[in-house]
Design a protein around this motif. Sequence first.
Motif, PDB file in Angstrom:
ATOM      1  N   ASP A   6     -21.283 -48.271  -8.468  1.00  0.00           N
ATOM      2  CA  ASP A   6     -20.593 -46.981  -8.518  1.00  0.00           C
ATOM      3  C   ASP A   6     -20.452 -46.325  -7.161  1.00  0.00           C
ATOM      4  OD1 ASP A   6     -23.388 -45.031  -9.749  1.00  0.00           O
ATOM      5  OD2 ASP A   6     -23.224 -46.557  -8.222  1.00  0.00           O
ATOM      6  N   ARG A 147      -9.248 -50.404  -7.730  1.00  0.00           N
ATOM      7  CA  ARG A 147      -9.266 -48.955  -7.986  1.00  0.00           C
ATOM      8  C   ARG A 147      -9.042 -48.165  -6.716  1.00  0.00           C
ATOM      9  NH1 ARG A 147     -12.228 -48.939 -13.257  1.00  0.00           N
ATOM     10  NH2 ARG A 147     -12.476 -51.164 -13.551  1.00  0.00           N
TER      11      ARG A 147
ATOM     12  N   TRP B  39     -19.291 -53.463 -30.139  1.00  0.00           N
ATOM     13  CA  TRP B  39     -18.575 -52.206 -30.332  1.00  0.00           C
ATOM     14  C   TRP B  39     -19.465 -51.166 -31.012  1.00  0.00           C
ATOM     15  CZ3 TRP B  39     -14.537 -49.824 -28.488  1.00  0.00           C
ATOM     16  CH2 TRP B  39     -13.996 -48.739 -29.161  1.00  0.00           C
ATOM     17  N   GLY B  42     -23.159 -51.321 -28.632  1.00  0.00           N
ATOM     18  CA  GLY B  42     -23.173 -51.534 -27.188  1.00  0.00           C
ATOM     19  C   GLY B  42     -23.704 -52.918 -26.861  1.00  0.00           C
ATOM     20  N   LEU B 127     -13.266 -51.500 -24.528  1.00  0.00           N
ATOM     21  CA  LEU B 127     -14.673 -51.541 -24.133  1.00  0.00           C
ATOM     22  C   LEU B 127     -14.824 -52.091 -22.714  1.00  0.00           C
ATOM     23  CD1 LEU B 127     -17.304 -50.766 -25.535  1.00  0.00           C
ATOM     24  CD2 LEU B 127     -17.604 -53.142 -26.199  1.00  0.00           C
ATOM     25  N   GLU B 129     -13.235 -51.432 -20.250  1.00  0.00           N
ATOM     26  CA  GLU B 129     -13.033 -50.414 -19.217  1.00  0.00           C
ATOM     27  C   GLU B 129     -14.357 -49.796 -18.790  1.00  0.00           C
ATOM     28  OE1 GLU B 129      -9.667 -48.851 -18.475  1.00  0.00           O
ATOM     29  OE2 GLU B 129      -8.762 -50.567 -19.477  1.00  0.00           O
ATOM     30  N   LYS B 130     -15.282 -49.718 -19.749  1.00  0.00           N
ATOM     31  CA  LYS B 130     -16.538 -49.023 -19.458  1.00  0.00           C
ATOM     32  C   LYS B 130     -17.725 -49.963 -19.264  1.00  0.00           C
ATOM     33  CE  LYS B 130     -14.469 -45.067 -20.340  1.00  0.00           C
ATOM     34  NZ  LYS B 130     -13.812 -44.483 -19.178  1.00  0.00           N
ATOM     35  N   GLU B 131     -17.859 -50.945 -20.159  1.00  0.00           N
ATOM     36  CA  GLU B 131     -19.043 -51.805 -20.123  1.00  0.00           C
ATOM     37  C   GLU B 131     -18.897 -52.918 -19.088  1.00  0.00           C
ATOM     38  OE1 GLU B 131     -21.942 -52.259 -22.016  1.00  0.00           O
ATOM     39  OE2 GLU B 131     -21.683 -51.164 -23.895  1.00  0.00           O
ATOM     40  N   ARG B 135     -16.412 -56.136 -18.965  1.00  0.00           N
ATOM     41  CA  ARG B 135     -15.437 -56.183 -17.869  1.00  0.00           C
ATOM     42  C   ARG B 135     -15.448 -57.569 -17.226  1.00  0.00           C
ATOM     43  NH1 ARG B 135     -11.065 -53.460 -17.027  1.00  0.00           N
ATOM     44  NH2 ARG B 135     -10.205 -53.891 -14.997  1.00  0.00           N
ATOM     45  N   GLU B 182      -4.173 -53.515 -20.795  1.00  0.00           N
ATOM     46  CA  GLU B 182      -5.141 -52.425 -20.800  1.00  0.00           C
ATOM     47  C   GLU B 182      -4.474 -51.130 -21.241  1.00  0.00           C
ATOM     48  OE1 GLU B 182      -6.487 -52.489 -16.764  1.00  0.00           O
ATOM     49  OE2 GLU B 182      -7.703 -54.304 -17.038  1.00  0.00           O
TER      50      GLU B 182
END
Lengths: 222, 222
Positions: A6, A147, B39, B42, B127, B129-131, B135, B182
């Motif tokens: 991050d 990004r 989902w 997690g 999912l 996008e975040k995990e 990814r 996406e």
Amino acid sequence: MRSDGDSDTMNDRKSGGMSERRQQRMRLEISRAAARLFWEHGVAATSGEQIANAVGISVRTLWRYFRNKESCAEPVLARDVEECVAVLRRWPREVSLEDHLVEWATNRPKNPDQQSYDDAVIKMTVLAEKEPDIRVAWLMTHDRIEREMAEIIADRLHRPSEDIEVRLHAATATAALRVISEDVSAALMAGADLASIGNSIKHMADAVRVATGGAVGDPVDP
Amino acid sequence: MRSDGDSDTMNDRKSGGMSERRQQRMRLEISRAAARLFWEHGVAATSGEQIANAVGISVRTLWRYFRNKESCAEPVLARDVEECVAVLRRWPREVSLEDHLVEWATNRPKNPDQQSYDDAVIKMTVLAEKEPDIRVAWLMTHDRIEREMAEIIADRLHRPSEDIEVRLHAATATAALRVISEDVSAALMAGADLASIGNSIKHMADAVRVATGGAVGDPVDP
DNA sequence: GGATAGATGTCACTTAGTGTCAAATTGGCA
DNA sequence: TGCCAATTTGACACTAAGTGACATCTATCC
């Protein structure tokens, strides 16, 4: 504890903490050691303990800096492209991509440490072709780059960075840079000379221009 | 355990072996179960044991099908793009990309199983996008797709698939398809209707054409 | 029916990665 | 300089991912 991917959002530390600068330096040192071990013995045959020993930290601390073994390779893998992105960030609006990149390539420092570093970068990039774990790190690195690229392009085109066109340009431009990186690394590994590198700067700029349908690469209005 | 009475028994194999078909079906079944668990709870909170139990196999067997937890998501993640690539493989040289994709979209079966499947695909894509682990699976999937894409483009342009231009086109085209995937998934997740999907077919074709500088998308000489 | 080969399960084992807490280190400040 | 507070680090115990080895099962071929 700042998991590695991050962006650094909080900088306001009262006392005691380690400087951001030093954290990065630590991650880099670990990454170089890991890269050497990965290259010499392969990823599977390199344990977290070995990496930690090579750097002189405890295994527990290693996992505080990196969330897993593969990602130890990321800082080294990122270096070139990261540098490239930093250069892109200060890309003047009235200058073409070629000119700006060439300016970067010529002004780059070339001390021995830098060079042994570049060597590690090339080795990791080549390793990423075969070793799935390193491939993952390579792709995740470029995902992050993508990004950042979106922000740069958004700024350049006066559009929001969530705009689908901007994201498309960012993705295709990053993909193009990645493929050329892989190509150049493979060539250098096979013993190509530096002359071909000068060419690949122009190649990169062209590829980005093509990949973005001409939207990115030329000078734009202020 | 698995009372699999149906008919894939006589495919190409010498003796004792499992048909390729069945292996794939197994991987898919595992993947769907894993996707549901990922989902709902997690990735971190889903253990290999849970996945294995959900499918009715031993944990050891699970790791024979997938090299790690994240990659359990790959078959589901790949489905759309994989299908898209299969469609691209039989893309007639004299037809434009739009026309060919539209033909696919209209002829696609729409039974309930298919639909609940698509639902899983969308959830995993979102999912991703975040995990970070998902990814990784998402990016690795597209990395594989990119290689297949290189072969398709190479064939279409009458060039070797290791050609740098071909690889560039493959990378940028795949990146464009990924970003639109996406985007569409996110829109569907947010409750968009199917009308916008019809549009995105044209969007995809356009994006591929732009990303490859017009080299891929139009009819070409036989 | 028996031989053969690959698929699966069981069990033991290694190691990646985390939670926790006490000790060490850092930078700010009087 | 030396103390304070936040933070980093190490040590230890622990969970879970993933592998190796071997016995067992199941399907196919003869």
